[in-house]
Design an enzyme around this catalytic site. Structure first.
Site, PDB file in Angstrom:
ATOM      1  N   CYS A   2       0.845  -1.191   0.000  1.00  0.00           N
ATOM      2  CA  CYS A   2       0.000   0.000   0.000  1.00  0.00           C
ATOM      3  C   CYS A   2       0.884   1.247   0.000  1.00  0.00           C
ATOM      4  O   CYS A   2       1.856   1.336   0.745  1.00  0.00           O
ATOM      5  CB  CYS A   2      -0.939   0.094   1.195  1.00  0.00           C
ATOM      6  SG  CYS A   2      -2.110  -1.257   1.276  1.00  0.00           S
ATOM      7  N   ARG A  27       4.016  -0.177  -4.781  1.00  0.00           N
ATOM      8  CA  ARG A  27       3.721  -0.706  -3.443  1.00  0.00           C
ATOM      9  C   ARG A  27       2.414  -1.503  -3.396  1.00  0.00           C
ATOM     10  O   ARG A  27       2.079  -2.091  -2.363  1.00  0.00           O
ATOM     11  CB  ARG A  27       3.631   0.438  -2.426  1.00  0.00           C
ATOM     12  CG  ARG A  27       4.912   1.239  -2.319  1.00  0.00           C
ATOM     13  CD  ARG A  27       4.742   2.387  -1.367  1.00  0.00           C
ATOM     14  NE  ARG A  27       4.691   1.928   0.000  1.00  0.00           N
ATOM     15  CZ  ARG A  27       5.728   1.781   0.797  1.00  0.00           C
ATOM     16  NH1 ARG A  27       6.933   2.077   0.350  1.00  0.00           N
ATOM     17  NH2 ARG A  27       5.599   1.352   2.025  1.00  0.00           N
ATOM     18  N   TRP A  74      -2.562  -2.776  -1.711  1.00  0.00           N
ATOM     19  CA  TRP A  74      -2.217  -4.189  -1.812  1.00  0.00           C
ATOM     20  C   TRP A  74      -3.105  -4.873  -0.771  1.00  0.00           C
ATOM     21  O   TRP A  74      -2.954  -4.663   0.424  1.00  0.00           O
ATOM     22  CB  TRP A  74      -0.732  -4.406  -1.496  1.00  0.00           C
ATOM     23  CG  TRP A  74      -0.287  -5.824  -1.683  1.00  0.00           C
ATOM     24  CD1 TRP A  74       0.096  -6.411  -2.846  1.00  0.00           C
ATOM     25  CD2 TRP A  74      -0.169  -6.828  -0.662  1.00  0.00           C
ATOM     26  NE1 TRP A  74       0.437  -7.713  -2.622  1.00  0.00           N
ATOM     27  CE2 TRP A  74       0.287  -8.014  -1.307  1.00  0.00           C
ATOM     28  CE3 TRP A  74      -0.407  -6.865   0.712  1.00  0.00           C
ATOM     29  CZ2 TRP A  74       0.511  -9.200  -0.609  1.00  0.00           C
ATOM     30  CZ3 TRP A  74      -0.182  -8.055   1.399  1.00  0.00           C
ATOM     31  CH2 TRP A  74       0.276  -9.200   0.731  1.00  0.00           C
ATOM     32  N   ASN A  98      -1.776   2.211   5.646  1.00  0.00           N
ATOM     33  CA  ASN A  98      -0.857   1.148   5.214  1.00  0.00           C
ATOM     34  C   ASN A  98      -0.503   0.360   6.461  1.00  0.00           C
ATOM     35  O   ASN A  98       0.010   0.936   7.416  1.00  0.00           O
ATOM     36  CB  ASN A  98       0.396   1.776   4.580  1.00  0.00           C
ATOM     37  CG  ASN A  98       1.498   0.758   4.353  1.00  0.00           C
ATOM     38  OD1 ASN A  98       1.227  -0.418   4.144  1.00  0.00           O
ATOM     39  ND2 ASN A  98       2.736   1.208   4.390  1.00  0.00           N
ATOM     40  N   GLY A  99      -0.775  -0.947   6.456  1.00  0.00           N
ATOM     41  CA  GLY A  99      -0.461  -1.767   7.626  1.00  0.00           C
ATOM     42  C   GLY A  99      -1.595  -2.728   7.923  1.00  0.00           C
ATOM     43  O   GLY A  99      -2.461  -2.961   7.068  1.00  0.00           O
ATOM     44  N   GLU A 487      17.683 -17.582  -6.937  1.00  0.00           N
ATOM     45  CA  GLU A 487      17.295 -16.256  -7.420  1.00  0.00           C
ATOM     46  C   GLU A 487      16.742 -16.331  -8.852  1.00  0.00           C
ATOM     47  O   GLU A 487      15.749 -15.667  -9.177  1.00  0.00           O
ATOM     48  CB  GLU A 487      18.504 -15.311  -7.329  1.00  0.00           C
ATOM     49  CG  GLU A 487      18.296 -13.903  -7.833  1.00  0.00           C
ATOM     50  CD  GLU A 487      17.208 -13.109  -7.101  1.00  0.00           C
ATOM     51  OE1 GLU A 487      16.673 -13.575  -6.096  1.00  0.00           O
ATOM     52  OE2 GLU A 487      16.890 -12.012  -7.593  1.00  0.00           O
ATOM     53  N   LYS A 491      12.983 -15.146  -9.823  1.00  0.00           N
ATOM     54  CA  LYS A 491      12.694 -14.137 -10.868  1.00  0.00           C
ATOM     55  C   LYS A 491      11.680 -14.680 -11.869  1.00  0.00           C
ATOM     56  O   LYS A 491      10.734 -13.993 -12.238  1.00  0.00           O
ATOM     57  CB  LYS A 491      13.969 -13.740 -11.626  1.00  0.00           C
ATOM     58  CG  LYS A 491      14.958 -12.905 -10.908  1.00  0.00           C
ATOM     59  CD  LYS A 491      14.549 -11.478 -10.629  1.00  0.00           C
ATOM     60  CE  LYS A 491      13.823 -11.364  -9.317  1.00  0.00           C
ATOM     61  NZ  LYS A 491      14.561 -11.146  -8.140  1.00  0.00           N
ATOM     62  N   GLU A 494       8.160 -14.910 -10.349  1.00  0.00           N
ATOM     63  CA  GLU A 494       7.525 -13.606 -10.099  1.00  0.00           C
ATOM     64  C   GLU A 494       6.963 -12.973 -11.353  1.00  0.00           C
ATOM     65  O   GLU A 494       5.858 -12.442 -11.326  1.00  0.00           O
ATOM     66  CB  GLU A 494       8.562 -12.628  -9.527  1.00  0.00           C
ATOM     67  CG  GLU A 494       8.898 -12.826  -8.088  1.00  0.00           C
ATOM     68  CD  GLU A 494       9.785 -11.702  -7.577  1.00  0.00           C
ATOM     69  OE1 GLU A 494      10.934 -11.590  -8.050  1.00  0.00           O
ATOM     70  OE2 GLU A 494       9.333 -10.935  -6.719  1.00  0.00           O
ATOM     71  N   HIS A 510      18.166 -36.520  -4.837  1.00  0.00           N
ATOM     72  CA  HIS A 510      17.403 -36.878  -3.641  1.00  0.00           C
ATOM     73  C   HIS A 510      15.917 -36.554  -3.763  1.00  0.00           C
ATOM     74  O   HIS A 510      15.216 -36.533  -2.767  1.00  0.00           O
ATOM     75  CB  HIS A 510      17.984 -36.173  -2.407  1.00  0.00           C
ATOM     76  CG  HIS A 510      19.401 -36.585  -2.132  1.00  0.00           C
ATOM     77  ND1 HIS A 510      19.743 -37.813  -1.626  1.00  0.00           N
ATOM     78  CD2 HIS A 510      20.568 -35.936  -2.351  1.00  0.00           C
ATOM     79  CE1 HIS A 510      21.050 -37.908  -1.512  1.00  0.00           C
ATOM     80  NE2 HIS A 510      21.579 -36.777  -1.956  1.00  0.00           N
ATOM     81  N   LYS A 609       6.130  -4.255  -4.010  1.00  0.00           N
ATOM     82  CA  LYS A 609       7.581  -4.059  -3.914  1.00  0.00           C
ATOM     83  C   LYS A 609       8.049  -4.048  -2.472  1.00  0.00           C
ATOM     84  O   LYS A 609       9.088  -4.590  -2.135  1.00  0.00           O
ATOM     85  CB  LYS A 609       7.924  -2.730  -4.592  1.00  0.00           C
ATOM     86  CG  LYS A 609       9.405  -2.386  -4.614  1.00  0.00           C
ATOM     87  CD  LYS A 609      10.112  -3.163  -5.665  1.00  0.00           C
ATOM     88  CE  LYS A 609      11.581  -2.846  -5.731  1.00  0.00           C
ATOM     89  NZ  LYS A 609      12.319  -3.954  -6.378  1.00  0.00           N
TER      90      LYS A 609
HETATM   91  C1  AGP Z   1      12.370  -9.736  -5.248  1.00  0.00           C
HETATM   92  O1  AGP Z   1      12.299  -9.889  -6.629  1.00  0.00           O
HETATM   93  C2  AGP Z   1      11.107  -9.764  -4.559  1.00  0.00           C
HETATM   94  N1  AGP Z   1      10.150  -8.875  -5.078  1.00  0.00           N
HETATM   95  C3  AGP Z   1      11.099  -9.904  -3.052  1.00  0.00           C
HETATM   96  O2  AGP Z   1      11.442 -11.214  -2.795  1.00  0.00           O
HETATM   97  C4  AGP Z   1      12.010  -8.955  -2.216  1.00  0.00           C
HETATM   98  O3  AGP Z   1      13.344  -9.258  -2.459  1.00  0.00           O
HETATM   99  C5  AGP Z   1      11.671  -9.118  -0.734  1.00  0.00           C
HETATM  100  O4  AGP Z   1      10.343  -8.750  -0.526  1.00  0.00           O
HETATM  101  C6  AGP Z   1      12.579  -8.335   0.158  1.00  0.00           C
HETATM  102  O5  AGP Z   1      12.514  -6.963  -0.085  1.00  0.00           O
HETATM  103  P1  AGP Z   1      13.577  -5.980   0.513  1.00  0.00           P
HETATM  104  O6  AGP Z   1      14.891  -6.299  -0.105  1.00  0.00           O
HETATM  105  O7  AGP Z   1      13.087  -4.617   0.140  1.00  0.00           O
HETATM  106  O8  AGP Z   1      13.609  -6.192   1.985  1.00  0.00           O
END
Ligand code: AGP
Length: 614
Positions: A2, A27, A74, A98-99, A487, A491, A494, A510, A609
């Site tokens: 948010c 956000r 969000w 927000n929260g 990673e 990616k 996501e 395994h 984000k």
């Molecule tokens: C990364 O592509 C993600 N969107 C997510 O995993 C992100 O890295 C995670 O939420 C942590 O965010 P930060 O680095 O702002 O703490």
């Protein structure tokens, strides 16, 4: 999670609110809405979906105003519907949040029992009703807000306006971030400075529990106990300002391409080219009150982070152990807090976060501080809650990262970890001078190598064309490249919504090997180091089951190329630094697969984000 914005001043509020929301949309983008005061009346407009839906509604009906609030959501409590979109209103009160309000059920039941009607399923609406109920008893707007705050539990950043008070606005935070932009005869309230940095470069960061009350007299600040506070403004630097996509189609692609420049910035002033050493003075910024603490003498390092930042921490562990000889543990921040880890005075906790606002990472930091452990933040966003609360911070200087999928934040975090490990190794004398000089030289050459690697984008796009219809992907790596595999999988998940798993290559036999057939692309990072032969054996195991190999190699690797269905080669570099390069083709692959699948690359579904709720 948010984004909130508020404006009070002499200009027309709504265009400023919309522009602020555009910059905060990363956000959350389930719905958007604004409330503003015009001709003595409170007007609210909301729309489901992205900001563009709200703009379409607004263009039909907009009247001038000098006071307003805006929100991009969000969803946590309640589906993304117009009724659940913020701002929420009760009587004369409208607010954005927000929260998460943890005790909202009890509060809602009580309010309903007292005859209050609710129009949404959100936790937020209870706050509007509580404030309005107090306000109707005849107390001032500010007092009604203050009294309500004693009733609500959880995390919040709120911006509140009142139909009867056209010269007033109130902002308050507990847990969730909030900044104030100080203009000339005008003020902004926002989750993040990005929302107003184009309007003013003077910002005040609210600390936990603080309130800002805007009125005819300007702004007054109060602490959690209601005591008046004087607060110092910070001048925001140019590199915090939001920039557009330039010639790129998406922010993600732009940010992938920015990595060379971003890493130059991470290194700037922190490495002496002449001495081929790490310069400690410019490395870590510490609050003056913390004095000189010799972090390099830490007996143990604990690394915490979430998502991509957790992946970079997994690689950081290798650096600290191999270069500085310091035993290092890595935790996902949300796990660290609840497993009650034994901590001792000689420990150093390093919390890593792009945004510096991730609730789980902040909670882990606070947990460590309560237990008396030294803390340091590795963070991108200047002035973020993490950077301020940690006391010491090593900024990654990646510049604003707008795409929800982190790219340049990851590689700059790796450089930050590497610098820190080299500095600790220098101080502890665990890093031989000759090796240190070689590593520093190699580090300085990284931006150029990334530039070379960028030329591979077309080749990666061609590979994406072959595989973008697959349902699953497996990513394999060993040692330092296992987190790179994680990673790469993250990616792809996501931005393309393809199921992907990252695995340590040696662990495949395994279990995950059962998944392999002729439809399964397996991305393998093939190193030049001591585990190379093992990885080659893992490729053979995949091939024996008809899996398709996409190999990411170091330099030209004829052996791997002969075994693979597709190859992407990265420039050769010291094994320590190779994750900085091998991750880039994986970022590109995710981007191009997503592009072909037509997904919303910069704002993937269900994500935000900045994850400011636990
Ligand atoms: C990364 O592509 C993600 N969107 C997510 O995993 C992100 O890295 C995670 O939420 C942590 O965010 P930060 O680095 O702002 O703490």
């Amino acid at each position: 999670m948010c984004g909130i914005i508020g404006y009070i001043g002499t200009r027309d509020a709504t265009p400023l609110l919309i522009e602020g929301l555009r910059r905060l949309e990363y956000r959350g983008y389930d719905s958007a809405g604004i409330a503003y005061l015009s001709e003595g009346r409170l007007k609210i407009q909301r729309a489901v979906g992205k900001l563009s839906s709200l703009e379409a509604v607004l263009s039909r009906d907009l009247s001038p105003s000098h006071l307003g609030i805006g929100h991009t959501r969000w969803a946590t409590h309640g589906k993304p519907t117009e009724e659940n979109a913020h701002p929420h209103r009760a009587g004369a009160i409208a607010l954005i949040h927000n929260g998460i309000i943890e005790n909202y059920r009890v509060l809602r039941d009580t309010l309903v029992a007292s005859g209050r009607d609710f129009s949404s399923e959100t936790d937020t609406e209870v706050i509007a009703h509580l404030i309005d109920r107090r306000y109707q008893t005849g107390v001032s707007f500010k007092q009604a807000v203050s009294e309500t705050l004693t009733q609500i539990e959880g995390s919040f950043a709120l911006c509140i306006i009142c139909e009867d008070e056209p010269q007033q606005m109130i902002a308050v935070r507990r847990g969730s971030p909030l900044t104030i932009g100080m203009g000339s005869k005008e003020f902004f309230v926002a989750s993040d400075v990005q929302a107003f940095v184009a309007q003013t470069s003077e910002a005040i960061f609210l600390d936990d529990g603080e309130m800002a009350h805007f009125s005819d007299n300007g702004v007054c600040f109060y602490d959690a106990e209601g005591r008046s506070q004087s607060k110092q403004a910070t001048t925001l630097s140019h590199d915090q300002s939001f920039t557009g996509k330039g010639t790129f189609r998406h922010f993600m692609q732009k940010e992938i391409h920015e990595q060379s420049r971003a890493i130059m910035d991470t290194l700037f002033g922190r490495v002496s080219q002449q001495a081929e050493a790490v310069c400690p003075d410019d490395l870590i910024q510490a609050a003056p009150s913390l004095g000189k603490v010799d972090l390099a003498r830490s007996r143990r390092i604990l690394l915490v982070g979430c998502g991509t930042s957790w992946h970079s921490a997994l690689i950081g562990k290798f650096f600290f152990e191999a270069i500085a000889g310091i035993p290092t543990e890595v935790d996902i921040a949300s796990e660290f807090r609840y497993r009650n880890p034994p901590l001792s005075k000689g420990d150093l906790l390093i919390a890593t976060s792009q945004s510096g606002e991730t609730a789980d990472t902040l909670a882990a930091l606070r947990e460590a501080q309560i237990k008396g452990v030294q803390t340091l933040a590795i963070c991108n966003v200047v002035g973020s809650t993490l950077s301020r609360e940690a006391g010491r911070v090593l900024y990654t200087r990646a510049g604003p990262e707008i795409a929800v999928a982190s790219t340049k934040a990851f590689t700059t975090q790796l450089v930050a970890f590497f610098l820190l490990a080299c500095f600790f190794g220098q101080t502890r004398k665990t890093l031989p001078v000759k090796l240190r000089k070689q590593l520093v030289r190699e580090l300085l050459a990284i931006p150029h190598k990334i530039d070379i690697l960028m030329a591979q984008e077309q080749a990666v796009a061609t590979i994406a064309k072959q595989y973008f219809r697959c349902r699953d992907f497996l990513f394999l790596g060993r040692n330092l490249h296992y987190p790179v595999a994680l990673e790469g999988a993250l990616k792809l998940k996501e931005v393309s919504y393809i199921h992907a798993e990252g695995y340590p290559a040696g662990e495949m036999k395994h279990g995950p090997i059962a998944l392999i057939d002729e439809h399964m692309p397996v991305v393998v990072i093939v190193p030049r180091d001591h585990v190379r032969e093992k990885v080659i054996s893992n490729i053979m195991e995949v091939k024996a089951r008809d899996g398709k190999i996409i190999a990411v190699t170091h330099g030209d690797d004829a052996e791997a190329a002969a075994l693979a269905d597709a190859v992407i080669s990265t420039p050769e570099v010291s094994p320590y630094l190779s994750p900085i390069l091998t991750v880039i083709p994986l970022q590109m692959l995710a981007y191009h697969v997503a592009l072909l699948r037509g997904s919303d690359i910069d704002q993937p579904r269900n994500l935000a984000k900045s994850v400011t709720v636990e």
